[in-house]
Design an enzyme around this catalytic site. Structure first.
Site, PDB file in Angstrom:
ATOM      1  N   ARG A 180       0.830  -1.211   0.000  1.00  0.00           N
ATOM      2  CA  ARG A 180       0.000   0.000   0.000  1.00  0.00           C
ATOM      3  C   ARG A 180       0.862   1.258   0.000  1.00  0.00           C
ATOM      4  NH1 ARG A 180      -5.036  -1.530   4.030  1.00  0.00           N
ATOM      5  NH2 ARG A 180      -6.301  -2.438   2.381  1.00  0.00           N
ATOM      6  N   LYS A 212     -15.548 -13.247   9.349  1.00  0.00           N
ATOM      7  CA  LYS A 212     -16.984 -13.173   9.657  1.00  0.00           C
ATOM      8  C   LYS A 212     -17.875 -12.983   8.442  1.00  0.00           C
ATOM      9  CE  LYS A 212     -16.428 -11.284  14.244  1.00  0.00           C
ATOM     10  NZ  LYS A 212     -16.342 -10.044  14.972  1.00  0.00           N
TER      11      LYS A 212
END
Ligand code: AMP
Length: 399
Positions: free
Chosen positions: A37, A201
């Site tokens: 990044r 999740k």
């Protein structure tokens, strides 16, 4: 969708505020484990510096939740930027406090200033107008090159754009590249198109899963999120990660997949462990036979074989989220095997998300992936067809 172009701005002698995404993964000793990044922002920063301007860099890092937390300081990132730019980078002690404001006002042509972690300010994630204004007051021009956070309406991403007119703001090269790539991917994916979705999740990717269903031909589920689906199917998942409140949503996703003719794959075996630790006792079990009190921390070898088989004819692959707890060697094998397979395939392969990008880089197959996006959530929202709040103010409006 055309974005305000950095090349059309007049940057000479200006102070340029560049919102970057330096939210890089770090190991337990505070070393940057994947600086993609940071490297991805360098061309925009250098382009600006070449126009004889001064540059103010700003980013978030981690989730300090509006408090000053030393472990989330950007100082290690400042060192890495300095190394990559091969020039001095000064670091402000705060975000919009006296130190940052003074350093920004004294900044001279060719100099680079990095502000402290934007999320040390409570207002950042609340899109607080006062914070946006204070950030904007430091510069003449605003550049957004933080694709990874463009799906968030935050002060330094969305609010700040209101303080610059179209001649004084633009998308950086990285943001431009990401948006162009995903626009092409959505409009004409070569089929069959498969999405491999993992991670911890269901909640974080629920909407993305629902919205991806009409666009893809196959979905492969891995990681912790698989257990919510397996539980809904009536399996005993032991102590594996589960979101009980999302069982109905999991059912809805499986029903929709069936209705739309999307092939929906779940793990058929897992690596089960007696605790969440590298030194756990572990064994391969079928999804039906997870011992009570044990947790599934990776996909098993039969799942790897099944997924490879079903991915064989696929022409476009989007992968977001690891197949297991890849940070622990013991539970990294499933992700690693899938990474090698995806990298070796002749399909167009797209990896999105910090963890998945980190994973392919650790395994050393990053060069073989067609496109590694710096944004996980952002890339999923683009694929859903959404206009990201950080991108909307940078779209060229018809006159
Ligand atoms: P996400 O941020 O949702 O993409 O999740 C990434 C995280 O999911 C990684 O840190 C993994 O360690 C974690 N993860 C993957 N598989 C499992 C699993 N079976 N149980 C618990 N955590 C997992």
């Amino acid at each position: 969708m055309e974005l305000l172009n950095i090349k059309k701005l007049c940057l000479t002698d200006k102070k340029v505020f560049i919102r970057c995404d330096f939210n890089v993964p770090m190991d337990e000793f505070g070393n940057i484990s994947d600086d993609r990044r940071i490297r991805s922002a360098i061309s925009t920063i250098n382009f600006c510096l070449d126009q004889n301007c001064s540059v103010i860099l700003a980013s978030h890092f981690g989730r300090p939740k509006g408090e000053i937390v030393q472990k989330y300081s950007l100082s290690p990132i400042a060192r890495r930027i300095q190394h990559l730019l091969k020039r001095d980078v000064s670091m402000a002690k705060d975000v919009v406090g006296p130190d940052a404001l003074q350093k920004a006002s004294e900044l001279k042509e060719g100099e680079v200033l990095l502000l402290e972690n934007l999320r040390f300010e409570m207002g950042e994630t609340k899109n607080d107008e006062e914070l946006s204004k204070a950030l904007a007051s430091m510069a003449d021009v605003y550049i957004n090159d933080a694709f990874g956070v463009c799906h968030r309406a935050h002060s330094s991403v969305e609010g700040i754009t209101k303080f610059f007119d179209d001649k004084h703001k633009a998308a950086g090269f990285l943001l431009q590249k990401e948006i162009e790539f995903f626009a092409k991917l959505i409009s004409k994916p070569i089929r069959p198109f498969a999405a491999i979705i993992g991670g911890s999740k269901v909640s974080g990717k629920l909407e993305a899963l629902i919205n991806l269903l009409p666009k893809v031909d196959k979905i492969f589920i891995g990681g912790g999120m698989a257990f919510t689906f397996l539980k809904q199917m009536g399996y005993d998942i032991g102590a594996s990660l589960v979101e009980d409140e999302l069982l109905q949503d999991a059912q809805h996703i499986m029903d929709e997949a069936k209705k739309l003719g999307v092939k929906f794959y779940l793990p058929v075996d897992v690596i089960a462990a007696d605790k969440f630790a590298q030194d756990a006792v572990s064994k391969i079990v079928t999804a039906q036979e997870i011992p009570s009190g044990w947790m599934g921390l990776d996909i098993g070898p039969a799942t790897v074989r099944l997924y490879r088989e079903a991915l064989n004819d696929v022409q476009t692959v989007l992968w977001n989220g690891p197949m297991g707890v890849y940070e622990m060697d013991k539970f990294a094998r499933g992700s690693s095997k899938i990474a090698h397979f995806v990298a070796d395939s002749y399909a167009t392969t797209v990896v999105g998300g910090g963890d998945t990008a980190d994973l392919v880089q650790r395994i050393g197959v990053d060069d073989e992936i067609s496109f590694i996006s710096t944004g996980g959530g952002a890339s999923l929202e683009l694929l859903e067809g959404k206009i990201l709040p950080g991108v909307a103010p940078l779209i060229i409006r018809e006159a």
